[in-house]
Scaffold this motif. Structure first.
Motif, mmCIF file in Angstrom:
data_model
loop_
_atom_site.group_PDB
_atom_site.id
_atom_site.type_symbol
_atom_site.label_atom_id
_atom_site.label_comp_id
_atom_site.label_asym_id
_atom_site.label_seq_id
_atom_site.Cartn_x
_atom_site.Cartn_y
_atom_site.Cartn_z
ATOM 1 N N TRP A 208 -41.605 -23.792 2.527
ATOM 2 C CA TRP A 208 -42.341 -22.532 2.544
ATOM 3 C C TRP A 208 -41.381 -21.349 2.638
ATOM 4 O O TRP A 208 -40.304 -21.455 3.245
ATOM 5 C CB TRP A 208 -43.337 -22.537 3.690
ATOM 6 C CG TRP A 208 -44.426 -23.562 3.509
ATOM 7 C CD1 TRP A 208 -44.487 -24.515 2.533
ATOM 8 C CD2 TRP A 208 -45.576 -23.739 4.314
ATOM 9 N NE1 TRP A 208 -45.622 -25.269 2.683
ATOM 10 C CE2 TRP A 208 -46.310 -24.822 3.767
ATOM 11 C CE3 TRP A 208 -46.065 -23.104 5.436
ATOM 12 C CZ2 TRP A 208 -47.505 -25.255 4.312
ATOM 13 C CZ3 TRP A 208 -47.267 -23.541 5.994
ATOM 14 C CH2 TRP A 208 -47.975 -24.611 5.438
ATOM 15 N N PRO A 209 -41.733 -20.221 2.046
ATOM 16 C CA PRO A 209 -40.780 -19.113 1.854
ATOM 17 C C PRO A 209 -40.054 -18.652 3.111
ATOM 18 O O PRO A 209 -38.845 -18.413 3.081
ATOM 19 C CB PRO A 209 -41.661 -17.989 1.290
ATOM 20 C CG PRO A 209 -42.780 -18.692 0.607
ATOM 21 C CD PRO A 209 -43.047 -19.911 1.439
ATOM 22 N N GLU A 210 -40.765 -18.527 4.228
ATOM 23 C CA GLU A 210 -40.152 -17.982 5.441
ATOM 24 C C GLU A 210 -39.337 -18.994 6.229
ATOM 25 O O GLU A 210 -38.658 -18.629 7.191
ATOM 26 C CB GLU A 210 -41.242 -17.409 6.357
ATOM 27 C CG GLU A 210 -42.053 -16.270 5.749
ATOM 28 C CD GLU A 210 -43.291 -16.754 5.009
ATOM 29 O OE1 GLU A 210 -44.189 -15.939 4.768
ATOM 30 O OE2 GLU A 210 -43.346 -17.955 4.677
ATOM 31 N N HIS A 211 -39.354 -20.257 5.832
ATOM 32 C CA HIS A 211 -38.766 -21.322 6.641
ATOM 33 C C HIS A 211 -37.300 -21.570 6.274
ATOM 34 O O HIS A 211 -36.932 -22.639 5.783
ATOM 35 C CB HIS A 211 -39.575 -22.604 6.482
ATOM 36 C CG HIS A 211 -40.980 -22.491 6.985
ATOM 37 N ND1 HIS A 211 -41.842 -23.557 7.032
ATOM 38 C CD2 HIS A 211 -41.681 -21.432 7.483
ATOM 39 C CE1 HIS A 211 -43.013 -23.155 7.515
ATOM 40 N NE2 HIS A 211 -42.929 -21.870 7.792
ATOM 41 N N GLU A 212 -36.463 -20.606 6.547
ATOM 42 C CA GLU A 212 -35.062 -20.743 6.185
ATOM 43 C C GLU A 212 -34.391 -21.861 6.972
ATOM 44 O O GLU A 212 -33.489 -22.532 6.472
ATOM 45 C CB GLU A 212 -34.327 -19.420 6.412
ATOM 46 C CG GLU A 212 -32.885 -19.416 5.913
ATOM 47 C CD GLU A 212 -32.754 -19.737 4.425
ATOM 48 O OE1 GLU A 212 -31.718 -20.310 4.046
ATOM 49 O OE2 GLU A 212 -33.688 -19.418 3.655
ATOM 50 N N ASP A 213 -34.822 -22.106 8.211
ATOM 51 C CA ASP A 213 -34.231 -23.190 8.993
ATOM 52 C C ASP A 213 -34.485 -24.535 8.325
ATOM 53 O O ASP A 213 -33.600 -25.408 8.298
ATOM 54 C CB ASP A 213 -34.774 -23.196 10.419
ATOM 55 C CG ASP A 213 -36.287 -23.407 10.493
ATOM 56 O OD1 ASP A 213 -37.005 -22.951 9.576
ATOM 57 O OD2 ASP A 213 -36.747 -24.033 11.468
ATOM 58 N N ARG A 214 -35.669 -24.699 7.753
ATOM 59 C CA ARG A 214 -35.971 -25.937 7.041
ATOM 60 C C ARG A 214 -35.121 -26.058 5.773
ATOM 61 O O ARG A 214 -34.683 -27.159 5.399
ATOM 62 C CB ARG A 214 -37.456 -26.002 6.679
ATOM 63 C CG ARG A 214 -38.394 -26.093 7.870
ATOM 64 C CD ARG A 214 -39.848 -26.085 7.414
ATOM 65 N NE ARG A 214 -40.130 -27.196 6.521
ATOM 66 C CZ ARG A 214 -41.087 -27.188 5.614
ATOM 67 N NH1 ARG A 214 -41.854 -26.109 5.443
ATOM 68 N NH2 ARG A 214 -41.280 -28.238 4.836
ATOM 69 N N ARG A 215 -34.895 -24.935 5.130
ATOM 70 C CA ARG A 215 -34.103 -24.936 3.892
ATOM 71 C C ARG A 215 -32.658 -25.360 4.181
ATOM 72 O O ARG A 215 -32.068 -26.165 3.458
ATOM 73 C CB ARG A 215 -34.174 -23.545 3.261
ATOM 74 C CG ARG A 215 -33.679 -23.463 1.834
ATOM 75 C CD ARG A 215 -34.131 -22.173 1.167
ATOM 76 N NE ARG A 215 -35.550 -22.256 0.803
ATOM 77 C CZ ARG A 215 -36.516 -21.627 1.434
ATOM 78 N NH1 ARG A 215 -36.270 -20.852 2.462
ATOM 79 N NH2 ARG A 215 -37.770 -21.766 1.027
ATOM 80 N N VAL A 216 -32.084 -24.828 5.244
ATOM 81 C CA VAL A 216 -30.721 -25.195 5.638
ATOM 82 C C VAL A 216 -30.662 -26.671 6.012
ATOM 83 O O VAL A 216 -29.743 -27.398 5.621
ATOM 84 C CB VAL A 216 -30.246 -24.308 6.806
ATOM 85 C CG1 VAL A 216 -28.925 -24.819 7.376
ATOM 86 C CG2 VAL A 216 -30.101 -22.858 6.352
ATOM 87 N N ARG A 217 -31.656 -27.120 6.788
ATOM 88 C CA ARG A 217 -31.686 -28.520 7.218
ATOM 89 C C ARG A 217 -31.851 -29.462 6.024
ATOM 90 O O ARG A 217 -31.265 -30.551 5.991
ATOM 91 C CB ARG A 217 -32.826 -28.710 8.219
ATOM 92 C CG ARG A 217 -32.901 -30.096 8.800
ATOM 93 C CD ARG A 217 -33.811 -30.152 10.020
ATOM 94 N NE ARG A 217 -35.115 -29.574 9.755
ATOM 95 C CZ ARG A 217 -35.581 -28.497 10.381
ATOM 96 N NH1 ARG A 217 -34.859 -27.862 11.267
ATOM 97 N NH2 ARG A 217 -36.801 -28.043 10.099
ATOM 98 N N LEU A 218 -32.656 -29.060 5.049
ATOM 99 C CA LEU A 218 -32.847 -29.880 3.854
ATOM 100 C C LEU A 218 -31.514 -30.161 3.169
ATOM 101 O O LEU A 218 -31.204 -31.312 2.833
ATOM 102 C CB LEU A 218 -33.796 -29.182 2.884
ATOM 103 C CG LEU A 218 -33.919 -29.791 1.485
ATOM 104 C CD1 LEU A 218 -34.554 -31.167 1.547
ATOM 105 C CD2 LEU A 218 -34.711 -28.873 0.553
#
Length: 330
Positions: A208-218
């Motif tokens: 989801w757009p605001e979930h930068e922490d998830r993007r880094v973890r991915l």
């Protein structure tokens, strides 16, 4: 009475209801962008008609929104995004038809770990609906559990991986150790290669757009999986589960688990899988939305219908956040 925009029209169609529910329950408080898109589309007759051209299984908000982002629809309020979305619908439709919502959230390991840490090891992990297999590495990630009082309990692997997972813990003790995993494998209709850049791009679009922490973890978790890829069999979980389970080493405790998977099965196939799990010697961890097993609905408060229910061998033990952000023991 709330005024609708000029393109808006109230609709009670199943697709409109799905988007309205998604915005109100799933996206609200987690993604303002997706909440706005969902609410806008729910009252947009033209966009609803386009989405209804898709097969029913392809109309879900997570898939359509990810396809919109691949098609470079700007993440702006719906009134500003809709013209671009409609103009680029052919591309959005093609992406939706050729992709699936294989969200692979490594943070879900944080809600599995309190149970995995209690199972006598060593462990053999078999995930159904494994996608790229990122949840098969709970022993390779670092965890930070925060309780109601703000106390943080930390668990770190022997070798740092760059994956750090934060999870709020209620009514439960934090796990005291990481599991010893000696074997890992998976099943998926469409296994994804964690080393493939196109795979990473699609999984990134599902965040989801605001979930930068998830993007880094991915990105960090994909590197872990690519460095030591687990074998993931392609096919139907009911057809492959017995053979896949037989491949696990006999001297390890087999744990079969899944998160956000069984909702995609028909009720008949879901019941078939449940019977298989009841008859097996494996430990069965199920982390699914409440609609998967209707008998669990009574334990979920009305305001928390978006929560998942974590069950061990069919018995509910916790309510969890769909992306692994919280664990509340029952």
């Amino acid at each position: 009475m709330t005024d609708l925009p000029s393109w808006g029209v109230a609709s009670d169609s199943p697709t409109a209801q799905h988007y309205r529910t998604f915005g109100a329950l799933e996206a609200r408080g987690s993604s303002a962008a997706y909440e706005g898109w969902a609410r806008g589309i729910a009252d947009d007759a033209q966009m609803l008609a386009l989405i209804d051209e898709l097969p029913r299984a392809k109309r879900q908000a997570n898939l359509v929104f990810a396809a919109m982002r691949v098609a470079e629809v700007p993440v702006v309020p719906w009134r500003d995004a809709r013209d671009t979305a409609i103009a680029r619908w052919p591309r959005i439709r093609d992406v939706a038809l050729t992709h699936a919502t294989q969200t692979n959230e490594a943070a879900r390991c944080a809600v599995l770990l309190p149970q995995l840490a209690c199972i006598p090891g060593p462990l053999a992990l078999l995930e159904v609906g494994a996608s790229a297999g990122l949840c098969l590495y709970p022993d390779r990630y670092a965890y930070r559990y925060t309780d109601d009082g703000g106390t943080v309990a930390a668990l770190d692997p022997a070798e740092r991986s760059g994956v750090v997972i934060d999870c709020r813990l209620e009514n439960a003790e934090p796990p005291s150790r990481l599991p010893e995993v000696v074997w890992r494998g998976g099943i998926d209709l469409n296994p994804l290669d964690p080393a493939d850049p196109d795979t990473l791009a699609w999984l990134d679009a599902l965040v989801w757009p605001e979930h930068e922490d998830r993007r880094v973890r991915l990105r960090a978790a994909m590197a872990v999986a690519a460095s030591d890829p687990a074998p993931i069999r392609a096919g139907d979980l009911n057809d492959l589960i017995a053979d896949a389970a037989a491949s696990a080493p006999a001297d390890a405790t087999l744990v079969v688990f899944h998160t956000a998977v069984l909702a995609y099965l028909s009720p008949e196939d879901r019941e078939r899988f449940r019977r298989t799990m009841v008859d097996t010697d494996a430990v069965w961890l199920s982390n699914e939305g409440i609609g998967v097993f209707p008998e669990f609905e009574r334990i979920v408060p009305p305001g928390e219908r978006h929560r998942f229910v974590l069950a061990v061998d069919g018995e509910p033990v916790a309510l969890t956040h769909p992306h692994g952000r919280s664990y509340r023991g029952l």
